[in-house]
Design a protein around this motif. Structure first.
Motif, PDB file in Angstrom:
ATOM      1  N   SER A   1      33.915  38.257  33.053  1.00 12.30           N
ATOM      2  CA  SER A   1      35.183  38.929  33.322  1.00 12.30           C
ATOM      3  C   SER A   1      35.954  38.085  34.315  1.00 12.30           C
ATOM      4  O   SER A   1      35.389  37.596  35.308  1.00 12.30           O
ATOM      5  CB  SER A   1      34.927  40.334  33.905  1.00 12.30           C
ATOM      6  OG  SER A   1      36.153  40.960  34.267  1.00 12.30           O
TER       7      SER A   1
ATOM      8  N   LYS B   1      43.367  43.828  31.424  1.00 12.83           N
ATOM      9  CA  LYS B   1      43.634  44.993  32.262  1.00 12.83           C
ATOM     10  C   LYS B   1      43.755  44.530  33.709  1.00 12.83           C
ATOM     11  O   LYS B   1      43.336  43.426  34.076  1.00 12.83           O
ATOM     12  CB  LYS B   1      42.521  46.022  32.116  1.00 12.83           C
ATOM     13  CG  LYS B   1      41.131  45.525  32.452  1.00 12.83           C
ATOM     14  CD  LYS B   1      40.082  46.582  32.206  1.00 12.83           C
ATOM     15  CE  LYS B   1      38.674  46.065  32.507  1.00 12.83           C
ATOM     16  NZ  LYS B   1      37.658  47.116  32.302  1.00 12.83           N
ATOM     17  N   THR B   2      44.320  45.396  34.519  1.00 11.71           N
ATOM     18  CA  THR B   2      44.580  45.046  35.916  1.00 11.71           C
ATOM     19  C   THR B   2      43.435  45.526  36.793  1.00 11.71           C
ATOM     20  O   THR B   2      43.033  46.687  36.731  1.00 11.71           O
ATOM     21  CB  THR B   2      45.890  45.679  36.400  1.00 11.71           C
ATOM     22  OG1 THR B   2      46.952  45.245  35.540  1.00 11.71           O
ATOM     23  CG2 THR B   2      46.205  45.255  37.829  1.00 11.71           C
ATOM     24  N   GLU B   3      42.889  44.594  37.580  1.00 12.63           N
ATOM     25  CA  GLU B   3      41.832  44.915  38.540  1.00 12.63           C
ATOM     26  C   GLU B   3      42.161  44.236  39.862  1.00 12.63           C
ATOM     27  O   GLU B   3      42.299  43.005  39.908  1.00 12.63           O
ATOM     28  CB  GLU B   3      40.467  44.433  38.044  1.00 12.63           C
ATOM     29  CG  GLU B   3      39.920  45.206  36.871  1.00 12.63           C
ATOM     30  CD  GLU B   3      38.524  44.742  36.472  1.00 12.63           C
ATOM     31  OE1 GLU B   3      37.992  43.817  37.148  1.00 12.63           O
ATOM     32  OE2 GLU B   3      37.967  45.273  35.493  1.00 12.63           O
ATOM     33  N   GLN B   4      42.300  45.028  40.904  1.00 12.55           N
ATOM     34  CA  GLN B   4      42.593  44.510  42.254  1.00 12.55           C
ATOM     35  C   GLN B   4      43.808  43.588  42.242  1.00 12.55           C
ATOM     36  O   GLN B   4      43.811  42.509  42.835  1.00 12.55           O
ATOM     37  CB  GLN B   4      41.368  43.774  42.810  1.00 12.55           C
ATOM     38  CG  GLN B   4      40.140  44.665  42.959  1.00 12.55           C
ATOM     39  CD  GLN B   4      38.925  43.907  43.468  1.00 12.55           C
ATOM     40  OE1 GLN B   4      38.971  42.679  43.621  1.00 12.55           O
ATOM     41  NE2 GLN B   4      37.848  44.634  43.752  1.00 12.55           N
TER      42      GLN B   4
ATOM     43  N   ARG C   1      44.940  41.845  39.813  1.00 12.30           N
ATOM     44  CA  ARG C   1      44.836  40.693  38.907  1.00 12.30           C
ATOM     45  C   ARG C   1      44.722  41.187  37.466  1.00 12.30           C
ATOM     46  O   ARG C   1      44.138  42.239  37.204  1.00 12.30           O
ATOM     47  CB  ARG C   1      43.613  39.837  39.229  1.00 12.30           C
ATOM     48  CG  ARG C   1      43.563  39.261  40.633  1.00 12.30           C
ATOM     49  CD  ARG C   1      42.357  38.341  40.774  1.00 12.30           C
ATOM     50  NE  ARG C   1      41.120  39.006  40.346  1.00 12.30           N
ATOM     51  CZ  ARG C   1      39.972  38.371  40.063  1.00 12.30           C
ATOM     52  NH1 ARG C   1      39.936  37.044  40.164  1.00 12.30           N
ATOM     53  NH2 ARG C   1      38.907  39.046  39.707  1.00 12.30           N
TER      54      ARG C   1
ATOM     55  N   GLN D   1      37.780  40.812  29.547  1.00 11.32           N
ATOM     56  CA  GLN D   1      36.361  40.618  29.258  1.00 11.32           C
ATOM     57  C   GLN D   1      36.233  39.593  28.136  1.00 11.32           C
ATOM     58  O   GLN D   1      36.917  39.680  27.116  1.00 11.32           O
ATOM     59  CB  GLN D   1      35.722  41.935  28.825  1.00 11.32           C
ATOM     60  CG  GLN D   1      35.805  43.044  29.854  1.00 11.32           C
ATOM     61  CD  GLN D   1      34.879  42.804  31.023  1.00 11.32           C
ATOM     62  OE1 GLN D   1      35.329  42.616  32.159  1.00 11.32           O
ATOM     63  NE2 GLN D   1      33.593  42.785  30.764  1.00 11.32           N
TER      64      GLN D   1
END
Length: 214
Positions: free
Chosen positions: A141, A172-175, A177, A181
């Motif tokens: 990821s 998708k947006t994480e933290q 960013r 995957q």
């Protein structure tokens, strides 16, 4: 017994037309004898020799083509041997290939990828007995550009490692960013281990003779 003698005096009294006819018969007989006993057998022999010569010329042409193809095959085989030797240089021993896979995993972490799955598969030796496949099912990821850089670094490795079955999930947006995957199959290629040559069993009689000194 006296030999018969030709009476040439009798021929002198033969009329001229008959003499001409006899001469023609004599010349015709000579020509016929020459044709049937000399010319015709020689002509048949010449025809046979010409046929044999044509057959030999065909065989020579066929052999010349085969020799040319053989030279081409020998040159191609030498080129393949050179290429195979170069590829063998890129095949590490199995122990080194295992360490190489760990280095690839560490590389992904250093670049900023999150290793979600690292599942080694069953090793298999190729039918050619030239190399061993060491597959790993991977899921990471991270940012798209980081994943692209990771695959570029793998491609630049001096050893042979392939990436296949690449699948990217929806971003998708994480933290803060945008990450995605990514799953793929990683295969490292290693040189097969040399199998020890089994020792030739010593006959029991010979062993007993050595022990007894006889």
């Amino acid at each position: 017994m006296a030999r018969p003698q030709l009476n040439f005096d009798a021929l002198r009294n033969v009329p001229a037309p008959q003499k001409a006819a006899l001469l023609l018969l004599l010349v015709g007989g000579i020509i016929a004898g020459f044709y049937f006993y000399i010319a015709e057998p020689k002509s048949a022999a010449i025809v046979a020799l010409q046929a044999e010569n044509g057959k030999l010329e065909t065989e020579i042409q066929t052999l010349s083509i085969k020799v040319k193809h053989l030279d081409e095959l020998i040159a191609a085989n030498k080129q393949l041997e050179i290429e195979l030797a170069k590829k063998k240089e890129r095949l590490p021993p199995e122990e080194e290939a295992i360490m190489l896979l760990k280095q690839v995993s560490d590389l992904g972490v250093r670049l900023g990828l999150d290793i979600k799955l690292w599942k080694p598969g069953a090793q298999s030796e190729d039918a050619s007995k030239l190399f061993v496949k060491m597959p790993v099912n991977v899921e990471v990821s991270g940012v798209y550009h980081t994943a692209a850089l990771f695959f570029d670094r793998i491609n630049r490795l001096p050893r042979i490692i392939t990436v296949s079955g690449l699948k990217m999930g929806s971003p998708k947006t994480e933290q803060g960013r945008i990450v995605s995957q990514t799953t793929f199959d990683l295969v490292a290629y290693a040189a097969p281990q040399e199998k020890p040559v089994p020792a030739t069993p010593v006959p029991a009689a010979a062993t007993k003779a050595v022990q007894t000194g006889k």
